[in-house]
Design a protein around this motif. Sequence first.
Motif, PDB file in Angstrom:
ATOM      1  N   GLN A 487     -34.773  -7.933 -23.513  1.00 27.10           N
ATOM      2  CA  GLN A 487     -34.291  -7.304 -24.748  1.00 27.10           C
ATOM      3  C   GLN A 487     -34.687  -8.117 -25.979  1.00 27.10           C
ATOM      4  OE1 GLN A 487     -30.077  -6.770 -24.305  1.00 27.10           O
ATOM      5  NE2 GLN A 487     -30.265  -5.146 -22.772  1.00 27.10           N
ATOM      6  N   GLU A 490     -38.482  -7.892 -26.817  1.00 21.24           N
ATOM      7  CA  GLU A 490     -38.894  -6.551 -27.242  1.00 21.24           C
ATOM      8  C   GLU A 490     -38.724  -6.330 -28.742  1.00 21.24           C
ATOM      9  OE1 GLU A 490     -38.418  -3.370 -23.599  1.00 21.24           O
ATOM     10  OE2 GLU A 490     -36.592  -4.078 -24.596  1.00 21.24           O
ATOM     11  N   LYS A 491     -37.992  -7.214 -29.409  1.00 21.45           N
ATOM     12  CA  LYS A 491     -37.814  -7.061 -30.845  1.00 21.45           C
ATOM     13  C   LYS A 491     -39.165  -7.135 -31.535  1.00 21.45           C
ATOM     14  CE  LYS A 491     -33.071  -8.728 -30.946  1.00 21.45           C
ATOM     15  NZ  LYS A 491     -32.109  -9.737 -31.444  1.00 21.45           N
TER      16      LYS A 491
END
Length: 555
Positions: A487, A490-491
């Motif tokens: 997560q 993925e930014k």
Amino acid sequence: MYQALYRRFRPKTFDEVLGQEHITTTLKNQILRDNIGHAYLFSGTRGTGKTSAAKIFARAVNCTNSKDGNPCNSCDICSGIIDESIMDVIEMDAASYNSVDDVRELREKVQYPPSRAKYKVYIIDEVHMLSKGAFNALLKTLEEPPKHLIFILATTEVEKLPQTILSRCQRFDFKRIGTQDIIKNLNNICNEIGLEAEEGALKLIARNSDGAMRDALSLLDQCISFREGILTYEDALDILGIANNDLMFNLIDSIKDKKLEEALNVVDDIIQNGKDINQFIKDLIYHFRNLMISKTSTDPWDIIDLEIEIVERYTKQAKELSLNFILKAIQVLNEGENQAKWSSQPRIILEMIVVRLISLTGEDSLEERIDKLEKMIQSGNITVSEKKADEKINTKNKIEKKQNTSKQVEEKTHEEDTEEIEEVVDIVDDGKDISFNEIKKEWPNVLKLVKSKRVSTQALLKEGKPLFYDNKMLTIGYGDGFGFHKQAIEKDHNREFVEKIISSHFNKNIKVKFVMANSMENEDGKEEKKNNEIKEMAKEVIDFFGEDLVRIIDD
């Protein structure tokens, strides 16, 4: 031979049945109007008059000289039923006769008409004890009995009866007898047997009978045998194993004042005096119930059936306790009562209850805390010491400073990230194909390059591994437990940075996709991986033999 009080003073007419006027009036009217049913169901708790009413009804329907629906109890039929010389009224205990064979035998007998009476009446007590097969065997007879037959079923657990049985009976629910009715009846019986008893003693017996007249008479029987002369309140306390009011009030005061030693000494005195621990827990529940009524009711004298002086003591003690504590105490006591029933060491359960109650004292509910705060605000009695005020200001300043520092660091990091992305050299596509194997071989060097530019991103990227590469898209997978890393990387700023590093390293515009490795184990993922492996093998063959000697045939 001595006869127990509950047998000696069993009601002989409907008018003598206590507290069940809603039932006795209906039954009397049915007899007067000759509107008698063929099946009745009497349900209710123990000792409320079910069997007595069934016997009275059996005599009343057959009485040759009934009065206002009541049996005369003096004619030949009534006398014969009472002394059991007439066999047309049959009592059965379903706990003993509960099999299919027993009911089949009953079905054969009911076909015969009564010998002397008008009706043959079967009283089946504790009918819920019949087996399922027995109920089925009884069903047809219960639905269409002979004209001379009446069934009266009695039970304390009506919920266990099948609906097929319930629907074929006229149901009468016997309620618990009121305390005042029990006391009145006990007074009448005491006068008849010549026993002088204090009002307090009879009230104590009535309260502990739990609405059952038979239980009250059994307790009175015990008290009569205890001592000759006047039956006092103290005698009743000793016989029933109940703690006196002074002891209860003192125990609650000790709990309120958090005097654990005193409270445990009271418990020890109770046990040393031979009091029943389970009964004492019940008495504590009753005491807190009275405190709850005193705390919430404007006129507790109408609800608490005790002397005015005792009710005033409850009211005084309730003022010193919060409603929240009283309600929690009742809950703790109910839980403790259930545990003590089955415990081999009920004393420990009682002592544990006392300790828990002491720990509950002083805990106000949210509403009570808000009320106190509002009163303090209105009265202006809120004061904060200078030292505490300074501490609060310093704490607030520290928090604000920390927040500003964190914000500055975050902004600086974002600026550095942006600069690092811009520092990556421009990508020049060399036009050569790149294989997945080349990417895997070079992957450690890619990680080193990312680390030299941004350590935080490299820490996220190194937990993943390249899964496959196709059409300028590199898929990187993360294993179980690394969902947070996926997560985070993925930014946008992390993903764009990784894409620029990889594209610059391989001189190819490469996009990156991050997935959980286990999600790629489906058929599509396997097929794509297989195709990539085939392409890699074909390329190696062409490189070895030459493109002019190798021909690839698609399936």
